[in-house]
Design a protein around this motif. Structure first.
Motif, PDB file in Angstrom:
ATOM      1  N   LEU A 525       0.858  -1.305   0.131  1.00 58.48           N
ATOM      2  CA  LEU A 525      -0.077   0.019   0.030  1.00 58.48           C
ATOM      3  C   LEU A 525       0.986   1.199   0.169  1.00 58.48           C
ATOM      4  CD1 LEU A 525      -2.480  -0.966   3.049  1.00 58.48           C
ATOM      5  CD2 LEU A 525      -2.725  -1.068   0.340  1.00 58.48           C
ATOM      6  N   PRO A 526       0.370   2.196  -0.699  1.00 55.99           N
ATOM      7  CA  PRO A 526       1.051   3.495  -0.449  1.00 55.99           C
ATOM      8  C   PRO A 526       1.185   4.045   1.102  1.00 55.99           C
ATOM      9  CG  PRO A 526      -0.570   3.676  -1.951  1.00 55.99           C
ATOM     10  CD  PRO A 526      -0.748   2.467  -1.360  1.00 55.99           C
ATOM     11  N   ALA A 527       2.561   4.494   1.221  1.00 53.65           N
ATOM     12  CA  ALA A 527       2.696   5.111   2.589  1.00 53.65           C
ATOM     13  C   ALA A 527       1.645   6.094   3.084  1.00 53.65           C
ATOM     14  CB  ALA A 527       4.144   5.654   2.780  1.00 53.65           C
ATOM     15  N   LEU A 528       1.337   5.879   4.530  1.00 50.47           N
ATOM     16  CA  LEU A 528       0.520   6.781   5.314  1.00 50.47           C
ATOM     17  C   LEU A 528       1.176   7.858   5.761  1.00 50.47           C
ATOM     18  CD1 LEU A 528      -1.946   3.982   6.939  1.00 50.47           C
ATOM     19  CD2 LEU A 528      -2.559   5.623   5.215  1.00 50.47           C
ATOM     20  N   ASP A 529       0.377   9.006   5.922  1.00 48.76           N
ATOM     21  CA  ASP A 529       0.881  10.119   6.569  1.00 48.76           C
ATOM     22  C   ASP A 529       0.357  10.345   8.158  1.00 48.76           C
ATOM     23  OD1 ASP A 529      -1.460  10.888   6.217  1.00 48.76           O
ATOM     24  OD2 ASP A 529      -1.215  12.827   5.363  1.00 48.76           O
ATOM     25  N   TYR A 530      -0.319   9.123   8.639  1.00 50.05           N
ATOM     26  CA  TYR A 530      -0.877   8.753   9.922  1.00 50.05           C
ATOM     27  C   TYR A 530      -0.698   7.479  10.214  1.00 50.05           C
ATOM     28  CZ  TYR A 530      -4.789   7.346   7.126  1.00 50.05           C
ATOM     29  OH  TYR A 530      -5.924   6.902   6.254  1.00 50.05           O
ATOM     30  N   THR A 531      -0.724   6.933  11.454  1.00 53.03           N
ATOM     31  CA  THR A 531      -0.486   5.582  11.954  1.00 53.03           C
ATOM     32  C   THR A 531      -1.804   5.186  12.732  1.00 53.03           C
ATOM     33  OG1 THR A 531       2.115   6.099  12.163  1.00 53.03           O
ATOM     34  CG2 THR A 531       0.958   4.271  13.157  1.00 53.03           C
ATOM     35  N   LEU A 532      -2.158   4.137  12.351  1.00 53.97           N
ATOM     36  CA  LEU A 532      -3.100   3.463  13.088  1.00 53.97           C
ATOM     37  C   LEU A 532      -2.436   2.803  14.323  1.00 53.97           C
ATOM     38  CD1 LEU A 532      -4.635   4.003  10.503  1.00 53.97           C
ATOM     39  CD2 LEU A 532      -6.151   2.042  11.101  1.00 53.97           C
ATOM     40  N   THR A 533      -3.267   2.953  15.438  1.00 57.04           N
ATOM     41  CA  THR A 533      -2.942   2.122  16.763  1.00 57.04           C
ATOM     42  C   THR A 533      -3.607   0.688  16.548  1.00 57.04           C
ATOM     43  OG1 THR A 533      -5.225   2.323  17.689  1.00 57.04           O
ATOM     44  CG2 THR A 533      -3.200   4.171  18.232  1.00 57.04           C
ATOM     45  N   ASP A 534      -3.098  -0.224  17.258  1.00 53.32           N
ATOM     46  CA  ASP A 534      -3.436  -1.698  17.036  1.00 53.32           C
ATOM     47  C   ASP A 534      -4.889  -1.842  17.337  1.00 53.32           C
ATOM     48  OD1 ASP A 534      -0.556  -2.532  16.767  1.00 53.32           O
ATOM     49  OD2 ASP A 534      -0.408  -3.124  18.894  1.00 53.32           O
ATOM     50  N   GLU A 535      -5.361  -1.004  18.028  1.00 52.11           N
ATOM     51  CA  GLU A 535      -7.137  -1.111  18.431  1.00 52.11           C
ATOM     52  C   GLU A 535      -7.665  -0.583  17.018  1.00 52.11           C
ATOM     53  OE1 GLU A 535      -9.929   1.034  21.672  1.00 52.11           O
ATOM     54  OE2 GLU A 535      -8.179  -0.032  22.471  1.00 52.11           O
ATOM     55  N   GLU A 536      -7.224   0.392  16.757  1.00 54.61           N
ATOM     56  CA  GLU A 536      -7.722   0.890  15.370  1.00 54.61           C
ATOM     57  C   GLU A 536      -7.652   0.154  14.315  1.00 54.61           C
ATOM     58  OE1 GLU A 536      -6.821   5.766  16.482  1.00 54.61           O
ATOM     59  OE2 GLU A 536      -5.578   4.579  15.245  1.00 54.61           O
ATOM     60  N   ALA A 537      -6.655  -0.607  14.045  1.00 56.92           N
ATOM     61  CA  ALA A 537      -6.427  -1.748  13.073  1.00 56.92           C
ATOM     62  C   ALA A 537      -7.360  -2.764  13.293  1.00 56.92           C
ATOM     63  CB  ALA A 537      -4.911  -2.323  12.892  1.00 56.92           C
ATOM     64  N   GLN A 538      -7.488  -3.325  14.449  1.00 56.23           N
ATOM     65  CA  GLN A 538      -8.244  -4.259  14.668  1.00 56.23           C
ATOM     66  C   GLN A 538      -9.970  -3.968  14.404  1.00 56.23           C
ATOM     67  OE1 GLN A 538      -9.414  -5.027  18.829  1.00 56.23           O
ATOM     68  NE2 GLN A 538      -9.378  -7.218  18.600  1.00 56.23           N
ATOM     69  N   SER A 539     -10.222  -2.779  14.920  1.00 60.20           N
ATOM     70  CA  SER A 539     -11.667  -2.259  14.290  1.00 60.20           C
ATOM     71  C   SER A 539     -11.689  -2.293  13.120  1.00 60.20           C
ATOM     72  CB  SER A 539     -11.943  -1.020  15.290  1.00 60.20           C
ATOM     73  OG  SER A 539     -13.216  -0.637  15.070  1.00 60.20           O
ATOM     74  N   LEU A 540     -11.010  -1.684  12.370  1.00 58.77           N
ATOM     75  CA  LEU A 540     -11.230  -1.675  10.972  1.00 58.77           C
ATOM     76  C   LEU A 540     -11.218  -3.022  10.313  1.00 58.77           C
ATOM     77  CD1 LEU A 540      -8.854   0.635   8.628  1.00 58.77           C
ATOM     78  CD2 LEU A 540      -8.835  -1.829   8.370  1.00 58.77           C
ATOM     79  N   THR A 541     -10.516  -3.831  10.701  1.00 60.02           N
ATOM     80  CA  THR A 541     -10.391  -5.196   9.945  1.00 60.02           C
ATOM     81  C   THR A 541     -11.809  -5.916  10.409  1.00 60.02           C
ATOM     82  OG1 THR A 541      -7.982  -5.268  10.583  1.00 60.02           O
ATOM     83  CG2 THR A 541      -8.946  -7.557  10.136  1.00 60.02           C
ATOM     84  N   ILE A 542     -12.262  -5.654  11.478  1.00 64.52           N
ATOM     85  CA  ILE A 542     -13.366  -6.517  11.803  1.00 64.52           C
ATOM     86  C   ILE A 542     -14.621  -6.074  10.958  1.00 64.52           C
ATOM     87  CG2 ILE A 542     -15.061  -6.861  13.583  1.00 64.52           C
ATOM     88  CD1 ILE A 542     -12.673  -6.703  15.876  1.00 64.52           C
ATOM     89  N   GLU A 543     -14.570  -4.571  10.957  1.00 60.17           N
ATOM     90  CA  GLU A 543     -15.632  -3.842  10.107  1.00 60.17           C
ATOM     91  C   GLU A 543     -15.613  -4.359   8.601  1.00 60.17           C
ATOM     92  OE1 GLU A 543     -18.434  -2.220  10.798  1.00 60.17           O
ATOM     93  OE2 GLU A 543     -17.776  -1.780  13.067  1.00 60.17           O
ATOM     94  N   ILE A 544     -14.463  -4.734   8.097  1.00 53.27           N
ATOM     95  CA  ILE A 544     -14.267  -5.043   6.761  1.00 53.27           C
ATOM     96  C   ILE A 544     -14.465  -6.690   6.411  1.00 53.27           C
ATOM     97  CG2 ILE A 544     -12.518  -5.142   4.823  1.00 53.27           C
ATOM     98  CD1 ILE A 544     -11.586  -2.633   5.746  1.00 53.27           C
ATOM     99  N   LYS A 545     -14.043  -7.365   7.366  1.00 53.91           N
ATOM    100  CA  LYS A 545     -14.124  -8.927   7.285  1.00 53.91           C
ATOM    101  C   LYS A 545     -15.344  -9.437   7.309  1.00 53.91           C
ATOM    102  CE  LYS A 545      -9.042 -10.023   8.165  1.00 53.91           C
ATOM    103  NZ  LYS A 545      -8.790 -10.767   6.813  1.00 53.91           N
ATOM    104  N   TYR A 546     -15.950  -8.831   8.540  1.00 53.02           N
ATOM    105  CA  TYR A 546     -17.490  -9.201   8.778  1.00 53.02           C
ATOM    106  C   TYR A 546     -18.454  -8.430   8.357  1.00 53.02           C
ATOM    107  CZ  TYR A 546     -14.879 -12.189  12.128  1.00 53.02           C
ATOM    108  OH  TYR A 546     -14.149 -13.312  12.603  1.00 53.02           O
ATOM    109  N   ALA A 547     -18.209  -7.566   7.107  1.00 48.61           N
ATOM    110  CA  ALA A 547     -19.210  -6.806   6.798  1.00 48.61           C
ATOM    111  C   ALA A 547     -20.531  -7.349   6.352  1.00 48.61           C
ATOM    112  CB  ALA A 547     -18.740  -5.800   5.411  1.00 48.61           C
ATOM    113  N   GLY A 548     -20.550  -8.420   5.568  1.00 47.83           N
ATOM    114  CA  GLY A 548     -21.925  -9.201   5.385  1.00 47.83           C
ATOM    115  C   GLY A 548     -22.528  -9.679   6.331  1.00 47.83           C
ATOM    116  N   TYR A 549     -21.943 -10.491   7.563  1.00 47.59           N
ATOM    117  CA  TYR A 549     -22.576 -10.739   8.807  1.00 47.59           C
ATOM    118  C   TYR A 549     -23.180  -9.423   9.626  1.00 47.59           C
ATOM    119  CZ  TYR A 549     -19.982 -15.124   7.567  1.00 47.59           C
ATOM    120  OH  TYR A 549     -19.513 -16.265   7.026  1.00 47.59           O
TER     121      TYR A 549
END
Length: 631
Positions: A525-549
């Motif tokens: 991915l292109p480099a970010l000019d901001y950093t996600l915390t582990d908690e933010e990355a987890q929340s983002l991942t759950i929202e994407i992976k489980y979107a259908g459910y």
């Protein structure tokens, strides 16, 4: 002697009382907490742990609304771990072993430094009620305190009676003073009470336990905390230890059952189903040769150890024998005996969803007085009762969290709709929409409500909005970026057991694959000019992976809300509805559900009766509408 007038009086200073008092005061209500002994504020008479599946969700939700328990837990944590990490995100939660003194001290400081909040040590003996409305309380010291709303958070103190073997005596938990007179006043004002029982374990001296022979469980290596706005930390220096019961120990229990108050009929209150005593386990599961037992520290400041899964009310000499039969505890010294405690509680179907009693206007109940167990369940109810008591003083609508809004909503709805005759414990299995009500998204769901109530200050509100913006921005970015096939990308996919790309895909779609992680995607991915915390990355991942459910559960919630919009008036007579079964009619009249969805969850009310009620309510609505139009 009538003392000062208050907006809200809170009776009791346990986990529910602390949260109720703080919420009311922080919302601007002039608040008085009356506690029979100030040193037992936020007392942890059982295991000083906070969290776990469902319970941890309650803590996080309370935190998102502006409650204090999460901060108290973080301030007193000795070791902390994620639980259910091998399962889906819906049931994962934190559990912390806390220093019971630090936990108490945090609440005492919060209470004594919060504006609008007074604290007095006194024992409430009577409710002051006039014309069906609470006016205040009367105390043992001869004072009368006036208030527009009263919140009862009496825990296990109401006519508390402790049992150790065949010995029994009046007592609150851990040798505290019981509240012996308030039950009478509740009954005189039409509140129906019953008896309940809970148990606790012997405490052991750490230095007399052979800890090297046991399985050690340390704190998590990653920094963790309950508080959404808190500083994550790692903890070292304290551990829990696992041992197991055995046949010899079970035989000792069986040989002494005639000396057990549980099996000789000396106790009448129902005990906990999900945390039974060790003698209960031995009798009910005779095929089990052993049960797990955890030895858990209770404080930095002493050597006392709680024996989790080993609660008992057997005589003291038998407790010594069974403790010495535990591997690793052959020479263990008991510092405090285990015991059972019986107490009065309010049958919770007498409450509205706001936790206000139906019999006495302005009187609210929260915590173990409603038949629950656990510090987390108590704190969640206390927070809601404090909020709603304050809203009632302002003549505003109560805050009602639905089952689809929060675990807190499930907890309260279960109590007021179904009731309980045993200590109620929050479980993830009780929640139909648990994928929507995760630990990681409690802030999204509830912080806006806390903000509106005035329980989330400007600083915390700005912080949480920045977090949401970062996550939303990153989800949008992943929706725009396309990852094309290359030797590097396909090599990485092969290495994690994922099929290679044959054509370009959105990064968001690639992250939907179970084996693909957000961290693993970063090199492509292109480099970010901001950093996600582990908690933010987890929340983002759950929202994407489980979107259908998640979308499927949201559709289920919409169907539920249709029933919640069909209101049932408080004065509605079910005798008007033709064809209702007698049992359904009786239960509906007793509980008086506030809407059709709540009526459908009452045990014993059939789907056919709900259909009859639905048709009648709709016919009644149309008739009234036509009458208004005609006039």
């Amino acid at each position: 002697m009538v003392q000062n007038k208050y907006d809200v009086i809170v009776v009791g200073g346990g986990h529910a009382g602390c949260e109720a008092s703080l919420a009311a005061a922080r919302m601007g209500a002039k608040t008085l907490m009356l506690n029979l002994y100030l040193d037992n504020t936020a007392l942890m008479p059982c295991n000083p742990s906070i969290g776990g599946p469902a319970k941890g969700h309650l803590v996080r939700e309370g935190n998102a609304l502006g409650g204090e328990q999460a901060r108290a837990a973080d301030r007193s944590t000795m070791l902390v771990r994620w639980l259910n990490t091998s399962k889906g995100p819906a049931v994962q939660a934190l559990r912390a072993q806390c220093d019971l003194h630090d936990y108490r001290d945090h609440f005492i400081w919060a209470i004594q430094t919060t504006p609008n909040l007074e604290v007095h040590q006194d024992i409430v003996t009577d409710l002051w009620v006039e014309n069906g409305r609470v006016r205040g309380v009367k105390t043992k010291y001869g004072f009368t305190y006036e208030a527009k709303a009263v919140v009862l958070t009496t825990g296990t103190y109401l006519k508390g009676q402790v049992h150790i073997g065949l010995l029994s005596y009046d007592s609150g938990p851990m040798g505290q003073m019981p509240a012996t007179e308030l039950s009478r006043s509740l009954i005189e004002n039409g509140i129906e009470l019953s008896r309940m029982r809970t148990d606790t374990t012997p405490r052991l001296h750490l230095d007399t336990i052979d800890t090297p022979s046991l399985v050690e469980q340390k704190s998590a290596e990653d920094p963790l905390c309950f508080d959404i706005w808190g500083e994550k930390k790692t903890y070292k220096g304290y551990s829990c230890y696992l041992t197991r019961t055995n046949r010899h120990l079970h035989d000792i229990i069986r040989e002494n059952l005639e000396r057990s108050p549980l099996w000789t009929g000396r106790m009448h209150g129902f005990g906990p189903r999900y945390c039974p005593s060790i003698e209960d386990k031995v009798i009910k599961f005779p095929d089990k040769d052993s049960h797990p037992v955890f030895l858990e520290p209770v404080s930095w400041k002493n050597k006392e150890v709680y024996v989790q899964n080993f609660s008992t009310s057997l005589p003291y000499d038998v407790q010594v024998a069974i403790v010495h039969a535990l591997p690793g505890c052959e020479r263990a010294q008991i510092t405090r005996a285990g015991y059972a405690i019986e107490y009065d509680y309010v049958i919770p179907t007498q409450l509205y969803s706001s936790l206000e009693t139906k019999k006495v206007k302005g009187l609210f109940c929260a915590g173990q007085i409603n038949g629950t167990s656990g510090y987390e369940e108590a704190a969640a109810q206390g927070l809601m009762a404090g909020i709603n008591a304050t809203l009632s003083v302002r003549n505003e609508e109560p805050l009602i969290l639905r089952r689809s809004d929060a675990y807190i909503g499930v907890l309260i709805d279960d109590l007021v709709t179904k009731g309980t005759n045993e200590p109620y414990r929050m479980l993830t299995s009780r929640c139909e929409y648990r994928l929507l009500l995760r630990f990681d998204n409690a802030d999204r769901r509830l912080a806006p409500i806390g903000r509106k109530l005035g329980l989330i200050d400007d600083d915390r509100w700005n912080q949480i909005q920045k977090k949401w913006n970062v996550v939303d921005q990153e989800i949008e970015r992943l929706s725009q970026i396309r990852i094309t096939p290359s030797s590097e990308v396909n090599g990485w996919l092969n290495s994690i057991g994922s099929s290679p790309l044959e054509e370009g895909v959105r990064a968001k779609d690639l992250l939907c694959r179970p084996e693909v992680t957000y961290g693993g995607l970063q090199p492509f991915l292109p480099a970010l000019d901001y950093t996600l915390t582990d908690e933010e990355a987890q929340s983002l991942t759950i929202e994407i992976k489980y979107a259908g459910y998640i979308e499927r559960q949201k559709r289920q919630v919409l169907r539920l809300h249709k029933g919640e919009k069909i209101y049932i008036p408080d004065d509605f007579s079910y005798d008007e509805v033709p064809g209702l079964l007698a049992e359904s009619r009786q239960k509906l009249e007793k509980i008086k559900p506030q809407n059709l969805a709540q009526a459908s969850r009452i045990s014993g009310v059939t789907p056919a009766d709900i259909q009859l009620l639905s048709v009648y309510l709709e016919t009644r609505r149309r008739r009234k509408k036509s009458e208004v139009t005609a006039s």
